[in-house]
Design a protein around this motif. Structure first.
Motif, short mmCIF file in Angstrom:
data_model
loop_
_atom_site.label_atom_id
_atom_site.label_comp_id
_atom_site.label_asym_id
_atom_site.label_seq_id
_atom_site.Cartn_x
_atom_site.Cartn_y
_atom_site.Cartn_z
N PHE A 1 0.84 -1.20 0.00
CA PHE A 1 0.00 0.00 0.00
C PHE A 1 0.88 1.26 0.00
O PHE A 1 0.71 2.16 -0.84
CB PHE A 1 -0.92 -0.06 1.23
N PHE A 2 1.84 1.34 0.91
CA PHE A 2 2.66 2.55 1.01
C PHE A 2 3.45 2.80 -0.27
O PHE A 2 3.57 3.92 -0.74
CB PHE A 2 3.62 2.46 2.22
N LYS A 3 3.97 1.71 -0.86
CA LYS A 3 4.77 1.88 -2.08
C LYS A 3 3.90 2.31 -3.27
O LYS A 3 4.38 2.91 -4.23
CB LYS A 3 5.48 0.57 -2.43
N SER A 4 2.59 2.03 -3.17
CA SER A 4 1.70 2.40 -4.28
C SER A 4 1.61 3.91 -4.46
O SER A 4 1.12 4.39 -5.49
CB SER A 4 0.30 1.81 -4.08
N ALA A 5 2.07 4.68 -3.46
CA ALA A 5 2.08 6.15 -3.58
C ALA A 5 2.85 6.58 -4.81
O ALA A 5 2.53 7.61 -5.42
CB ALA A 5 2.70 6.77 -2.33
N GLU A 6 3.88 5.81 -5.17
CA GLU A 6 4.75 6.24 -6.28
C GLU A 6 4.83 5.20 -7.38
O GLU A 6 5.80 5.19 -8.14
CB GLU A 6 6.14 6.57 -5.74
N ASN A 7 3.84 4.32 -7.45
CA ASN A 7 3.83 3.38 -8.58
C ASN A 7 2.40 3.05 -9.00
O ASN A 7 1.45 3.68 -8.52
CB ASN A 7 4.68 2.13 -8.28
N ILE A 8 2.27 2.08 -9.88
CA ILE A 8 0.94 1.69 -10.35
C ILE A 8 0.66 0.30 -9.78
O ILE A 8 1.24 -0.69 -10.22
CB ILE A 8 0.87 1.69 -11.90
N SER A 9 -0.18 0.27 -8.73
CA SER A 9 -0.45 -0.98 -8.01
C SER A 9 -1.90 -1.39 -8.20
O SER A 9 -2.77 -0.54 -8.44
CB SER A 9 -0.16 -0.80 -6.52
N PHE A 10 -2.14 -2.67 -8.01
CA PHE A 10 -3.47 -3.25 -8.25
C PHE A 10 -4.04 -3.79 -6.95
O PHE A 10 -3.35 -4.49 -6.21
CB PHE A 10 -3.36 -4.38 -9.29
N PHE A 11 -5.29 -3.46 -6.68
CA PHE A 11 -5.96 -3.90 -5.44
C PHE A 11 -7.25 -4.61 -5.81
O PHE A 11 -8.04 -4.08 -6.61
CB PHE A 11 -6.28 -2.68 -4.56
N TYR A 12 -7.46 -5.78 -5.23
CA TYR A 12 -8.65 -6.57 -5.57
C TYR A 12 -9.88 -6.15 -4.77
O TYR A 12 -9.78 -5.63 -3.66
CB TYR A 12 -8.38 -8.05 -5.29
N GLU A 13 -11.05 -6.45 -5.34
CA GLU A 13 -12.31 -6.32 -4.60
C GLU A 13 -12.26 -7.33 -3.44
O GLU A 13 -11.76 -8.47 -3.62
CB GLU A 13 -13.51 -6.68 -5.49
N GLU A 14 -12.82 -6.97 -2.30
CA GLU A 14 -12.82 -7.89 -1.16
C GLU A 14 -13.55 -9.19 -1.48
O GLU A 14 -13.20 -10.26 -1.01
CB GLU A 14 -13.50 -7.23 0.04
N LYS A 15 -14.59 -9.08 -2.30
CA LYS A 15 -15.40 -10.26 -2.59
C LYS A 15 -14.92 -11.01 -3.83
O LYS A 15 -15.66 -11.83 -4.39
CB LYS A 15 -16.86 -9.85 -2.78
N ALA A 16 -13.68 -10.73 -4.25
CA ALA A 16 -13.19 -11.36 -5.49
C ALA A 16 -12.78 -12.82 -5.28
O ALA A 16 -12.70 -13.58 -6.24
CB ALA A 16 -12.01 -10.56 -6.03
N PHE A 17 -12.53 -13.19 -4.01
CA PHE A 17 -11.94 -14.50 -3.73
C PHE A 17 -12.94 -15.50 -3.17
O PHE A 17 -13.81 -15.14 -2.38
CB PHE A 17 -10.77 -14.35 -2.74
N GLY A 18 -12.77 -16.75 -3.57
CA GLY A 18 -13.57 -17.83 -2.99
C GLY A 18 -12.93 -18.32 -1.69
O GLY A 18 -11.86 -17.85 -1.29
N ASP A 19 -13.58 -19.30 -1.04
CA ASP A 19 -13.05 -19.82 0.23
C ASP A 19 -11.68 -20.46 0.05
O ASP A 19 -10.89 -20.56 0.99
CB ASP A 19 -14.02 -20.87 0.82
#
Ligand SMILES: O=C(O)CCC(=O)C(=O)O
Length: 284
Positions: free
Chosen positions: A68-86
């Motif tokens: 998260f902190f490094k994403s300040a100066e780059n292009i990072s990808f974050f998933y939807e919370e509900k994107a994952f199965g069990d």
């Protein structure tokens, strides 16, 4: 008198923004500009190695904080919370699983940079009286069909603080936003009540200095907008969006700008850069 530069705000618009803490500017971006940003994001997602953000080892919280902190100066990808199965695997292709991409698109990607540094954005901030405005973060939000997460009521200044306060958010619809697919909702005038709480970064990560407040839904108004519409948001306005349970996505680009002249960046902000942000061009 010479005509005002394109994108300048009229006295009525400035008055509305001052009174209500938000302003809706229809047709701010053209269809080609919107399509260019959507296409470019499609390319970035296509080459993104989807596994890299999910395979964490060691101290999970530490690894996630660092990402998260490094994403300040780059292009990072974050998933939807509900994107994952069990089983911990994505339930659908990555294209339909990513919640947002950030936070330096405006700096590192030519297509997003072109929009962020455009004359029409500069004109807005000249109208607002900023002396040296700079985009400090950019986010592409997908609000994916069926799983797009809610944004709970908040003020953007909770996360980005200057002294004196100078944060303004720009929320650009890259698709139509409706009540059905999770449009923005705002409490008009709520920016007049000041900042409720701050998120503080310290050696342990981040924490809030106060609990969240609760708001009556009846106070909010929905901002249903067409693609290409820009919503300006005062840093202190209370806003939210509901989860997207519909089959239609709701893409948006968010830019956050502060004044880098006369306003001090807080060392407690989560977002800390090694280099100074580049100010907008054209500002008179
Ligand atoms: O795009 C949305 O639904 C809301 C996002 C938002 O409020 C934010 O990122 O501050």
């Amino acid at each position: 008198m010479p005509p005002p530069p394109p994108g300048s705000l009229t006295p009525d618009q400035l008055c509305f923004f001052d009174t209500n803490g938000y302003l809706v500017l229809e047709q701010f971006a053209g269809a080609e500009e919107v399509q260019a940003m959507r296409d470019r994001m499609g390319q970035l997602v296509a080459v993104f190695d989807g596994a890299s953000t999910t395979v964490f080892s060691g101290d999970q919280k530490q690894v996630m904080d660092d990402y998260f902190f490094k994403s300040a100066e780059n292009i990072s990808f974050f998933y939807e919370e509900k994107a994952f199965g069990d089983d911990g695997c994505l339930k659908q292709p990555k294209e339909l699983s990513i919640h947002k991409v950030g936070h330096a698109l405006h700096q590192l990607d030519p297509v997003f940079k072109k929009f962020s540094f455009s004359e029409s954005i500069s004109s807005l901030f000249s109208s607002l009286g900023y002396r040296r405005p700079a985009v400090i973060q950019s986010m592409y939000i997908f609000k994916q069909p069926h799983i797009g997460g809610e944004a709970v009521p908040h003020q953007d200044s909770t996360f980005i603080n200057t002294e004196p306060p100078s944060l303004t958010g720009l929320w650009l619809a890259l698709e139509e936003a409706t009540i059905n697919n999770g449009c923005l909702w705002v409490i008009p005038g709520s920016h007049k009540n000041g900042l409720v709480r701050r998120m503080i970064r310290d050696e342990n990560g981040t924490h809030f200095d106060r609990p969240s407040a609760s708001y009556d839904h009846k106070e909010f108004v929905p901002l249903e907008v067409k693609s290409g519409t820009l919503v300006m948001l005062h840093g202190d306005i209370i806003h939210k969006s509901f989860a997207n349970l519909s089959p239609t996505s709701r893409h948006a680009l968010i830019l956050h700008l502060v004044d880098t002249e006369g306003c001090k960046w807080s060392e407690e902000n989560w977002l800390q850069r090694k280099t100074a942000p580049e100010p907008l061009y054209y500002v008179s």
